[in-house]
Design an enzyme around this catalytic site. Structure first.
Site, PDB file in Angstrom:
ATOM      1  N   SER A   1     -47.142  42.083  49.212  1.00 29.06           N
ATOM      2  CA  SER A   1     -46.400  42.977  48.322  1.00 29.06           C
ATOM      3  C   SER A   1     -46.992  42.969  46.913  1.00 29.06           C
ATOM      4  O   SER A   1     -47.252  41.912  46.337  1.00 29.06           O
ATOM      5  CB  SER A   1     -44.927  42.597  48.267  1.00 29.06           C
ATOM      6  OG  SER A   1     -44.320  42.875  49.506  1.00 29.06           O
TER       7      SER A   1
ATOM      8  N   GLY B   1     -42.789  33.555  46.176  1.00 29.00           N
ATOM      9  CA  GLY B   1     -42.355  34.015  44.855  1.00 29.00           C
ATOM     10  C   GLY B   1     -43.068  35.261  44.371  1.00 29.00           C
ATOM     11  O   GLY B   1     -43.272  35.447  43.172  1.00 29.00           O
TER      12      GLY B   1
ATOM     13  N   ASN C   1     -40.853  47.205  49.726  1.00 25.18           N
ATOM     14  CA  ASN C   1     -40.193  45.922  49.996  1.00 25.18           C
ATOM     15  C   ASN C   1     -38.945  45.820  49.123  1.00 25.18           C
ATOM     16  O   ASN C   1     -39.011  45.431  47.966  1.00 25.18           O
ATOM     17  CB  ASN C   1     -41.175  44.785  49.707  1.00 25.18           C
ATOM     18  CG  ASN C   1     -40.556  43.416  49.900  1.00 25.18           C
ATOM     19  OD1 ASN C   1     -39.424  43.288  50.365  1.00 25.18           O
ATOM     20  ND2 ASN C   1     -41.290  42.380  49.541  1.00 25.18           N
TER      21      ASN C   1
ATOM     22  N   CYS D   1     -37.102  41.309  49.594  1.00 25.97           N
ATOM     23  CA  CYS D   1     -37.609  39.949  49.423  1.00 25.97           C
ATOM     24  C   CYS D   1     -36.515  39.030  48.896  1.00 25.97           C
ATOM     25  O   CYS D   1     -35.922  39.294  47.861  1.00 25.97           O
ATOM     26  CB  CYS D   1     -38.801  39.910  48.489  1.00 25.97           C
ATOM     27  SG  CYS D   1     -39.510  38.267  48.475  1.00 25.97           S
TER      28      CYS D   1
ATOM     29  N   LYS E   1     -38.814  48.651  54.016  1.00 29.55           N
ATOM     30  CA  LYS E   1     -38.669  47.389  54.747  1.00 29.55           C
ATOM     31  C   LYS E   1     -37.313  46.763  54.452  1.00 29.55           C
ATOM     32  O   LYS E   1     -36.970  46.501  53.304  1.00 29.55           O
ATOM     33  CB  LYS E   1     -39.786  46.423  54.350  1.00 29.55           C
ATOM     34  CG  LYS E   1     -39.708  45.125  55.157  1.00 29.55           C
ATOM     35  CD  LYS E   1     -41.006  44.363  55.062  1.00 29.55           C
ATOM     36  CE  LYS E   1     -40.956  43.083  55.860  1.00 29.55           C
ATOM     37  NZ  LYS E   1     -42.175  42.303  55.695  1.00 29.55           N
TER      38      LYS E   1
ATOM     39  N   ILE F   1     -37.754  43.218  60.566  1.00 33.44           N
ATOM     40  CA  ILE F   1     -37.031  42.760  59.400  1.00 33.44           C
ATOM     41  C   ILE F   1     -37.934  41.939  58.475  1.00 33.44           C
ATOM     42  O   ILE F   1     -38.990  41.457  58.888  1.00 33.44           O
ATOM     43  CB  ILE F   1     -35.827  41.847  59.820  1.00 33.44           C
ATOM     44  CG1 ILE F   1     -36.310  40.710  60.715  1.00 33.44           C
ATOM     45  CG2 ILE F   1     -34.739  42.655  60.457  1.00 33.44           C
ATOM     46  CD1 ILE F   1     -35.256  39.698  61.140  1.00 33.44           C
TER      47      ILE F   1
END
Ligand SMILES: Cc1cc2nc3c(=O)[nH]c(=O)nc-3n(C[C@H](O)[C@H](O)[C@H](O)COP(=O)(O)O)c2cc1C
Ligand code: FES
Lengths: 315, 271
Positions: free
Chosen positions: A49, A75, A129, A132, A168, A194
């Protein structure tokens, strides 16, 4: 086994020679690594990402395993948008398979900016994304837990690019079907499901401390496969309700390690499968292995195409 | 295998050289020369380290105080606990070798010291060229001599041994005393290793090198250690690689990636 069994599939008009996709965050730091994964048999590859500003991520340990899977809190480290454009351009030139650019941002508005910027490198697909789990303290609750915010993110990304957009989703929500409907209504061209589950935690009992520096991290691998299969099933059911199942592909991700796992995903409603933790379990050529195993199953059970298996577990 | 740090308490601390300490642990690590472990200091960070010594009951890691992590590592005392996971990565070839030349620069001598002991156990003739800035940075000298290793020293300032580059010594050795060398092993700054490759090519010898890149997982998942343009992983397909592969690594001796994945020019070895 029939060597001519067709295991190709399609994602938003892009043809994939096989249905395995490298999941985001695994080996996707550089263009040359993405190309190397493609050489190991992936039908498409996803970048780690990418965010606008450079981020170092958390101190170590950031990735550990336990007997049923993996727990990570990297992270969202990213070299930033400018460096990442060059990596995607390299992958586009050398990987020979579709390139999916995964993006994240800290505000809805910033999602628009990152989508616009990343489009300059012309990836085949953009994966948004919104799920996260590892940076909640900084970024607030993940966008992906709220249908309205998920839809807003989707809309702004769509407005800022002409490249097809996949969203996502996180499994850590009350109703993933509801989020899926919201992003599809907002214009999403596909869904990946997922992201990691949990978050989970592993404690070192000798030091009485969580091992990950972030303490908690997203759980992936075989442990989460039944959750992932159920999520894909729910999303496909939601798409059917909207009469959109033929237009919206799902990349079924979570614990896919062997060919049979992929077949389960197709039957639940996936058009392709994402593989992350499987790289650790079976090696970097897991893509070639899973493709072969899918082909073997299809030959044995007389399925002529991936599409012919899609969603058949539904009534 | 479960990739979690196993907790070890430090059994002994040896002052190896200026800014360098060797930490000895009891237990069987089952590693081979060239492999590395990830060291976790709870509450601080986790970093990869080569194994610098191993026998049937203990193993050791040598730490050079360069950054925040290594400074807190070097501040640790006997009895303190740290986490270790691994060993990871590829190993130096140790079988079928009769005459070996090792070239270590700075902290790159650590994995080679373990290798030298292993080669001596196999009755291999070992010439070990140790390069350092000056006398006070030299390591493992007595340990190597007592293992029957021929030690050759090169320092930048001439405070010990030859004044100049370790690679000049290599060139001379291969033309003379070590003309029968069938393998050259090198670990150190990439500028040094680049020269070692050129010399090995010129003399027509086999050569293995140990590379270093920023690592997050150590087991082939994160992609942080992948090198351009091959895209191979230093933690998995390395750190030890043959020179024919290293020659195809475009970024070798040019740049590496930091923890964000951004390219940074090469300053040298030792994170
Ligand atoms: C080390 C690691 C890093 C990840 N980083 C990202 C990321 O940057 N972006 C993202 O969307 N998903 C990320 N994920 C989630 C994976 O893409 C995938 O959704 C999840 O791991 C489930 O698939 P798996 O069981 O095949 O690993 C990461 C997963 C792992 C294990
Ligand atoms: S350190 Fe993670 S792939 Fe090498």
């Amino acid at each position: 086994m029939d060597n001519y069994t067709d295991i190709s599939t399609e994602l938003c008009g892009m043809k994939l020679l096989n249905p395995t996709v490298l999941a985001s965050g695994i080996l996707g730091v550089s263009g040359s690594s993405l190309a190397n994964v493609a050489r190991n048999g992936a039908g498409a590859v996803t970048t780690k990402s990418i965010g606008i500003e450079q981020r170092k991520g958390h101190p170590g340990p950031v990735i550990i395993t336990y007997d049923q899977g993996m727990v990570n809190a990297v992270g969202l480290s990213t070299s930033g948008i400018k460096e990442s454009l060059a990596e995607i351009e390299y992958a586009k030139k050398h990987a020979g398979v579709p390139i999916i650019a995964s993006v994240f941002a800290s505000t809805v508005k910033e999602f628009g900016i990152v989508a616009k910027e990343i489009s300059r490198s012309n990836p085949d697909l953009i994966e948004v994304n919104i799920s996260c789990p590892n940076v909640e303290a900084e970024f607030g609750r993940p966008f992906g837990t709220d249908p309205k915010i998920s839809a807003d993110v989707t809309k702004i990304v769509k407005k800022n690019t002409r490249i097809p957009v996949i969203v996502k989703l996180s499994p850590n929500v009350g109703s993933i079907a509801q989020i899926a409907k919201a992003v599809v209504k907002a214009g999403a061209d596909g869904i990946t499901a997922i992201n990691t589950a949990g978050p989970g935690m592993v404690i070192s009992i000798e030091t009485a401390r969580p091992i990950l520096s972030n303490k908690a991290g997203g759980v992936s691998g075989p442990a989460i496969k039944p959750i992932a299969v159920r999520c894909v099933y729910d999303i496909y059911a939601a798409l059917k309700e909207m009469k959109k199942e033929d237009k919206i592909p799902i990349i079924g991700t979570g614990g896919v390690t062997y060919g049979n796992d992929a077949v389960e995903m197709f039957m639940a409603g996936a058009s392709a499968v994402g593989i992350g933790t499987g790289v650790y379990i079976r090696g970097i050529d897991v893509f070639r292995k899973v493709s072969y195993e899918v082909k073997e199953f299809m030959g044995k059970e007389n399925y002529g195409s991936i599409a012919s298996m899609r969603g058949i577990a539904h009534d | 295998m479960t990739e979690q740090p196993k907790i070890h308490s430090i059994k002994r601390v040896i002052d190896e050289a200026k800014d360098a300490r060797t930490f000895v642990f009891y237990g069987q690590l089952d590693s081979s020369p060239g492999q590395f472990v990830n060291v976790w200091i709870p509450g601080v960070d986790e970093k990869p380290y080569s194994i610098s010594y191993q026998d049937d009951e203990k193993f050791a890691i040598t730490c050079f105080a360069v950054g925040n992590f290594s400074k807190s590592f070097n501040g640790m005392k006997e009895g303190d606990k740290i986490g270790i996971r691994g060993p990871y990565g590829t190993r130096f070839t140790t079988s079928g070798i009769r005459n070996a030349v090792l070239v270590g620069g700075g902290c790159g001598t650590a994995p080679l010291a373990f290798l030298a002991n292993e080669l001596r156990k196999r009755k291999v003739n070992v010439d070990f060229i140790m390069g350092a800035r000056s006398n006070e940075f030299l390591m493992y000298h007595e340990r190597m001599v007592s293992a029957g290793v021929n030690v050759h020293i090169a320092t930048d300032d001439g405070s010990a041994g030859f004044k100049g580059f370790s690679t000049e010594l290599l060139d001379r050795l291969l033309a003379g005393k070590a003309k029968d060398a069938d393998m050259i092993y090198a670990c150190g700054p990439e500028i040094m290793m680049k020269k070692v490759i050129d010399i090995a090519d010129r003399h027509g010898r086999r050569c293995e090198l140990s590379l270093e890149r920023y690592m997050k997982c150590g087991f082939g998942i994160c992609g942080q250690c992948c090198v351009d343009n091959l895209g191979i992983r230093v933690c998995k397909e390395g750190p030890v690689m043959g020179k024919e592969i290293v020659k195809h690594i475009f970024e070798f001796n040019k740049y590496k990636r930091d923890s964000s994945g951004k390219k940074v020019p090469f300053y040298g070895s030792c994170n």
